[in-house]
Design a protein around this motif. Structure first.
Motif, PDB file in Angstrom:
ATOM      1  N   LYS A  41     -13.062  59.921  57.737  1.00 20.58           N
ATOM      2  CA  LYS A  41     -12.436  58.608  57.896  1.00 20.58           C
ATOM      3  C   LYS A  41     -11.123  58.585  57.122  1.00 20.58           C
ATOM      4  N   PRO A  42     -10.182  57.739  57.539  1.00 21.93           N
ATOM      5  CA  PRO A  42      -8.969  57.553  56.739  1.00 21.93           C
ATOM      6  C   PRO A  42      -9.320  56.942  55.386  1.00 21.93           C
ATOM      7  N   SER A  43      -8.427  57.064  54.443  1.00 18.86           N
ATOM      8  CA  SER A  43      -8.664  56.464  53.128  1.00 18.86           C
ATOM      9  C   SER A  43      -8.520  54.948  53.219  1.00 18.86           C
ATOM     10  N   ALA A  59       2.727  63.091  45.898  1.00 17.85           N
ATOM     11  CA  ALA A  59       2.467  62.163  46.998  1.00 17.85           C
ATOM     12  C   ALA A  59       0.971  61.986  47.157  1.00 17.85           C
ATOM     13  N   MET A  60       0.574  60.778  47.532  1.00 21.63           N
ATOM     14  CA  MET A  60      -0.807  60.463  47.885  1.00 21.63           C
ATOM     15  C   MET A  60      -0.849  60.236  49.386  1.00 21.63           C
ATOM     16  N   VAL A  61      -1.616  61.075  50.094  1.00 22.53           N
ATOM     17  CA  VAL A  61      -1.673  61.043  51.555  1.00 22.53           C
ATOM     18  C   VAL A  61      -2.874  60.203  51.976  1.00 22.53           C
ATOM     19  N   PHE A  62      -2.614  59.084  52.685  1.00 23.61           N
ATOM     20  CA  PHE A  62      -3.680  58.160  53.045  1.00 23.61           C
ATOM     21  C   PHE A  62      -4.383  58.540  54.349  1.00 23.61           C
ATOM     22  N   GLY A  63      -3.651  59.090  55.303  1.00 22.69           N
ATOM     23  CA  GLY A  63      -4.298  59.565  56.519  1.00 22.69           C
ATOM     24  C   GLY A  63      -4.693  58.496  57.513  1.00 22.69           C
ATOM     25  N   GLU A  64      -4.089  57.323  57.468  1.00 25.20           N
ATOM     26  CA  GLU A  64      -4.386  56.283  58.452  1.00 25.20           C
ATOM     27  C   GLU A  64      -3.809  56.696  59.805  1.00 25.20           C
ATOM     28  N   VAL A  65      -4.500  56.321  60.882  1.00 29.57           N
ATOM     29  CA  VAL A  65      -4.096  56.780  62.214  1.00 29.57           C
ATOM     30  C   VAL A  65      -2.845  56.055  62.703  1.00 29.57           C
ATOM     31  N   GLN A  66      -2.874  54.734  62.722  1.00 28.79           N
ATOM     32  CA  GLN A  66      -1.750  53.978  63.282  1.00 28.79           C
ATOM     33  C   GLN A  66      -0.539  53.942  62.365  1.00 28.79           C
ATOM     34  N   GLN A  67      -0.795  53.794  61.070  1.00 28.39           N
ATOM     35  CA  GLN A  67       0.321  53.783  60.126  1.00 28.39           C
ATOM     36  C   GLN A  67      -0.023  54.690  58.950  1.00 28.39           C
ATOM     37  N   GLU A  68       0.552  55.876  58.959  1.00 23.64           N
ATOM     38  CA  GLU A  68       0.384  56.800  57.840  1.00 23.64           C
ATOM     39  C   GLU A  68       1.159  56.269  56.639  1.00 23.64           C
ATOM     40  N   ARG A  69       0.583  56.491  55.464  1.00 24.68           N
ATOM     41  CA  ARG A  69       1.276  56.130  54.225  1.00 24.68           C
ATOM     42  C   ARG A  69       1.256  57.322  53.277  1.00 24.68           C
ATOM     43  N   TYR A 146     -11.793  62.377  64.307  1.00 21.96           N
ATOM     44  CA  TYR A 146     -10.924  62.254  63.137  1.00 21.96           C
ATOM     45  C   TYR A 146     -11.396  63.175  62.010  1.00 21.96           C
ATOM     46  N   GLN A 147     -10.451  63.832  61.373  1.00 26.18           N
ATOM     47  CA  GLN A 147     -10.726  64.594  60.154  1.00 26.18           C
ATOM     48  C   GLN A 147      -9.474  64.670  59.304  1.00 26.18           C
ATOM     49  N   SER A 320     -24.680  76.003  49.796  1.00 24.13           N
ATOM     50  CA  SER A 320     -25.811  75.451  50.534  1.00 24.13           C
ATOM     51  C   SER A 320     -25.272  74.724  51.754  1.00 24.13           C
ATOM     52  N   GLU A 321     -26.168  74.147  52.532  1.00 19.84           N
ATOM     53  CA  GLU A 321     -25.765  73.406  53.726  1.00 19.84           C
ATOM     54  C   GLU A 321     -24.912  72.188  53.375  1.00 19.84           C
ATOM     55  N   ALA A 322     -24.977  71.751  52.116  1.00 23.39           N
ATOM     56  CA  ALA A 322     -24.213  70.570  51.710  1.00 23.39           C
ATOM     57  C   ALA A 322     -22.713  70.767  51.862  1.00 23.39           C
ATOM     58  N   ILE A 323     -22.262  72.012  51.891  1.00 23.92           N
ATOM     59  CA  ILE A 323     -20.834  72.285  51.997  1.00 23.92           C
ATOM     60  C   ILE A 323     -20.245  71.752  53.297  1.00 23.92           C
ATOM     61  N   LYS A 324     -21.087  71.515  54.284  1.00 29.61           N
ATOM     62  CA  LYS A 324     -20.620  71.025  55.584  1.00 29.61           C
ATOM     63  C   LYS A 324     -20.401  69.508  55.594  1.00 29.61           C
ATOM     64  N   LYS A 325     -20.840  68.824  54.555  1.00 29.50           N
ATOM     65  CA  LYS A 325     -20.753  67.359  54.540  1.00 29.50           C
ATOM     66  C   LYS A 325     -19.398  66.899  54.014  1.00 29.50           C
ATOM     67  N   PRO A 326     -18.985  65.668  54.360  1.00 29.84           N
ATOM     68  CA  PRO A 326     -17.763  65.114  53.781  1.00 29.84           C
ATOM     69  C   PRO A 326     -17.864  65.058  52.261  1.00 29.84           C
ATOM     70  N   THR A 327     -16.737  65.205  51.592  1.00 29.35           N
ATOM     71  CA  THR A 327     -16.720  65.299  50.134  1.00 29.35           C
ATOM     72  C   THR A 327     -17.268  64.045  49.474  1.00 29.35           C
ATOM     73  N   ASN A 328     -16.983  62.878  50.013  1.00 28.47           N
ATOM     74  CA  ASN A 328     -17.496  61.648  49.406  1.00 28.47           C
ATOM     75  C   ASN A 328     -19.022  61.594  49.441  1.00 28.47           C
ATOM     76  N   ILE A 329     -19.619  62.137  50.499  1.00 34.31           N
ATOM     77  CA  ILE A 329     -21.088  62.196  50.585  1.00 34.31           C
ATOM     78  C   ILE A 329     -21.624  63.217  49.586  1.00 34.31           C
ATOM     79  N   ARG A 330     -20.941  64.320  49.443  1.00 32.41           N
ATOM     80  CA  ARG A 330     -21.368  65.339  48.483  1.00 32.41           C
ATOM     81  C   ARG A 330     -21.344  64.793  47.054  1.00 32.41           C
TER      82      ARG A 330
END
Length: 824
Positions: A41-43, A59-69, A146-147, A320-330
């Motif tokens: 997901k975007p930040s 720089a802090m990259v937010f990754g929003e789809v419509q408006q990147e910041r 999205y990634q 482990s298999e956890a490496i495949k998960k998004p970082t926030n979930i980890r």
């Protein structure tokens, strides 16, 4: 029949190949994910955006789809201008506070200090954001697949997604070789790149277009009676493959391109803390005109430069298999114990942040590194030098990032000049000093009020980094250059140390134990004389300067004077609760869980507390840690990881790693989704401190030997590390299984005797049982006074592990295989 057998054989062979291919693919995918922070997901806020930087631009990259910041920083954009906040009328009040302390009138001393010794003019200037780059994408309201990720192996952030069957990709870097931020935007269909990019800043004074460049003029803000003197420019320039673009004062418009690239430079008028004569626009345009148009070469050069640092150290704690998960979930699930690789990623993320925030010629990493999204960030994003600035650089030597100390060393050089005013005018002393905070203008006076700011010992701690650099590198030219700065700091203490009534010990007075307090009657008091941390810091400074003089074959009589004064310093004391006392008097409370553990500086990062040489003092330090507890602010937990590693308790150190790598709670620290450490709010020293702590769990070299696996937790039964550096210039490659070393290779940079301390017996033709003191000058012990033990019912006993010590001689540039399980 033969046909069927052949068919079966072919089927079996194909199945075997398919299995091998799948396993190879899984291994390849795991390798690609190993050094990536990934999200689906975007930040949603700043603490989810991903940091990129090159020491100068952040720089802090937010990754929003419509408006990147992209939120932008530049390392020299600060509020105010050249100044020093020295109180020229402070000396009389300091003498009076000192006299009240001698009379044990602590509340009166605190009251007077609060009234007379507050900030003079200002409490330092804030580090500020440059602004934002916004990129608007029309028609991208609905996106799939999205990634976004941050690849810390290559220092590149990426965003990808699909709209109407077209796959879009954005790549961001801050070039180390060209000092320019680059955004490369691509799609897998022709003529698909359409956007409008614009600049914004609360510090902007003018926005305009010129010669196809979008230019923002900005100025640092006024702050606490200081006029903003920093002038800066942000300049953006576009290039396309296919399509076309236009530039006007409202932004850069791209239409129907196959590929679009935005180059962005930021520059200021800052030359040094007293010179603002540079032309920021000329600087920025010079960067953009310096042959940066070949973006493939720019990406390649950036990666090569960065990987030269990053690849020096490899750590493997298992996957482990956890490496495949998004970082926030980890992060949320890390405490469950099924994701050992996340600790490795956190370790390497700390190294990534230091490479990205501290480079030759930049400013040192501040409280937020170089990433701050506010006009006045947390604690002004300054340099808090009573722990936080020092912690930023703890991993530098041990994880092979020694060159990145250069900005810190340059700041110390500056402070040795500006700090002469505070030494002379506030304390009537020679040399240089500063209190617990400074900024880009190298201010040295008291900030934030006397209760927190009356701490005059930061010069000693900063000089410790100079000496440690020498112990790791053996660089005599460096020692010769910085010896006068160390000597000048020691001259300050020769002039200001006071005799403690009743003991005739020499102590620092007045001072505080950083940001802490004791209770006198019912009143909280911070001001004191002879705080344990001060005694430890001055002991180290005097010891190091005397050794440096001997190394350089100069100042023999001055070194003798330092050693005489050192012999008169107050010893460490063990109090009624069996604790290492924080103050000269026994004032500690066993229910105190304050975030600062300043009196344990002697345990880490110093080497004054050893389980093998003074076990009772070691036990007292452990008791202090048990009383303080674990959960605290993020940076405090990071310090405690190092302390428990020094206490040789790997499981307790690991427990603190799980406390730190968890979602942020309101009352304690933790880790934000973007892997930033939380005080809260974000404070980068916790990231650096944890990286250093993991290193200490695997290797220590402060106590006369290179001790391998001194604090290995049960959670890491098998693993390896390559490239950690010990004092004396020994680089360590190490593997283990079931807590036993299975491979050990030592690379000697400086030569000389290598003394090993191991948890297992080893037979090798080179190794001899160690005897006596280690003759290697880079691995010397701290010859402390015998600690004084007060009346206590607490048993001062700890279990000291059985270890084996071995010596062998090394030659510079040679490697030695000491253990290799395959040979056994």
């Amino acid at each position: 029949m033969n046909y069927k057998i052949k068919l079966l054989s072919v089927f079996i062979l194909m199945s075997f190949c398919a299995i091998k291919f799948c396993k190879a693919q899984e291994k390849s995918n795991a390798a690609q994910s190993r050094y990536k922070l990934t999200y689906d997901k975007p930040s949603a806020n700043w603490n989810e955006a991903l940091p990129i930087g090159n020491g100068f631009i952040g720089a802090m990259v937010f990754g929003e789809v419509q408006q990147e910041r992209l939120q932008l920083n530049e390392t020299t954009i600060w509020g105010g201008g050249p100044n020093n906040n020295v109180d020229t009328e402070a000396k009389a009040a300091i003498d009076e506070v000192r006299n009240l302390l001698n009379q044990r009138k602590y509340v009166e001393a605190q009251t007077l200090a609060n009234q007379k010794l507050g900030p003079k003019g200002n409490s330092g200037m804030p580090y500020q954001l440059a602004g934002n780059l916004y990129i608007d994408f029309p028609g991208h309201e609905s996106a799939g697949n999205y990634q976004r990720d941050l690849d810390i192996e290559n220092a590149i952030a990426t965003v990808s997604y699909t709209v109407n069957g077209v796959k879009f990709k954005r790549e961001y870097l801050t070039s180390f070789t060209r000092n320019v931020l680059v955004a490369r935007l691509t799609a897998d269909h022709h003529n698909s790149i359409n956007f409008k990019a614009k600049l914004q800043s609360p510090l902007a004074q003018k926005m305009y277009a010129k010669d196809n460049d979008l230019i923002l003029d900005g100025k640092g803000s006024d702050h606490e009676n200081q006029k903003g003197k920093i002038k800066f420019n942000v300049v953006a320039r576009a290039k396309t493959i296919g399509g076309f673009f236009r530039v006007d004062s409202s932004g850069i418009t791209i239409e129907n391109a196959d590929t679009a690239i935005i180059f962005l430079a930021i520059a200021t008028n800052f030359v040094n803390y007293k010179d603002l004569s540079a032309d920021p626009l000329a600087r920025a345009l010079k960067t953009l005109n310096s042959n940066i148009q070949n973006v493939d070469d720019l990406f390649a050069g950036h990666k090569t430069f960065y990987k030269n640092y990053f690849n020096r150290v490899k750590l493997d704690l298992g996957t482990s298999e956890a490496i495949k998960k998004p970082t926030n979930i980890r992060i949320q699930e890390f405490a469950n114990g099924s994701d050992p690789q996340l600790a490795e990623l956190y370790f390497q993320f700390g190294r990534y942040l230091l490479i990205s925030s501290s480079q030759q010629g930049s400013q040192p990493a501040n409280l937020q590194g170089i990433w701050n999204g506010e006009l006045k960030g947390p604690w002004d994003s300054k340099y808090t030098v009573n722990i936080n600035t020092e912690m930023n650089y703890w991993p530098s030597e041990v994880t092979q990032l020694s060159e990145l100390n250069a900005p810190l060393f340059k700041m110390i050089e500056d402070l040795s000049v500006t700090g002469k005013a505070s030494a002379q005018q506030m304390y009537g002393a020679r040399g240089w000093m500063l209190h617990h905070n400074t900024d880009i203008w190298r201010s040295t006076g008291i900030v934030d009020g006397a209760f927190w700011g009356l701490w005059p010992t930061a010069n000693a701690w900063l000089c410790q980094h100079l000496w440690e650099h020498y112990l790791y590198t053996g660089d005599q030219a460096f020692l010769k250059k910085y010896y006068p700065i160390m000597k000048s700091a020691s001259q300050y203490f020769l002039d200001v140390l006071q005799a403690s009534p009743g003991h005739n010990w020499l102590v620092v007075s007045p001072s505080v134990s950083p940001e802490h307090e004791y209770i006198n009657g019912k009143t909280a008091v911070s001001v004191t004389s002879g705080a344990t941390m001060d005694n430890q810091l001055v002991f180290d400074l005097f010891s190091n300067v005397a050794k440096a003089a001997k190394e350089l074959k100069i100042d023999a009589s001055f070194a003798d004077s330092l050693n005489l004064f050192k012999a008169k310093l107050a010893p460490m004391k063990i109090g009624k609760h069996g604790q290492l006392q924080e103050w000269l008097e026994d004032l500690d409370s066993p229910t105190d869980n304050h975030r600062h553990v300043s009196h344990l500086y002697g345990l880490y990062p110093s080497n004054q507390v050893s389980p093998f040489r003074n076990p009772k003092l070691f036990a007292a330090a452990k008791n202090s840690m048990l009383y303080r507890g674990d959960v605290s602010t993020g940076w405090s937990m990071a310090w405690k990881i190092n302390l428990w590693a020094r206490l040789l308790d790997g499981n307790h150190a690991y427990k603190l790693i799980t406390d730190q790598i968890k979602p942020v709670a309101q009352q304690s620290g933790g880790t934000y989704p973007n892997f930033f450490d939380a005080h809260p709010p974000f404070q980068i020293d916790g990231n650096f401190g944890c990286t250093a702590g993991i290193s200490e769990m695997l290797m220590q070299s402060h106590d006369g030997a290179v001790y391998l696996l001194p604090a290995l937790p049960d959670a890491w039964p098998k693993g390896s590390v390559q490239g950690l550096v010990a004092r004396g210039g020994f680089k360590i490659d190490l593997a283990w299984e079931d807590k036993k070393i299975t491979k050990l290779v030592i690379h000697s940079s400086l030569g000389g005797k290598c003394r090993l301390r191991l948890n297992q017996a080893v037979v090798h033709k080179l190794l001899k049982a160690a005897k006596g003191k280690n003759p290697n000058k880079f691995n010397q012990l701290a010859e402390i006074k015998e600690p004084l033990i007060g009346s206590t019912d607490k048993e001062l006993k700890v279990n000291i592990p059985t270890t084996w010590q071995y010596d062998f001689m090394t030659t510079p540039g040679k490697s030695y295989v000491i253990i290799d399980k395959k040979e056994n």
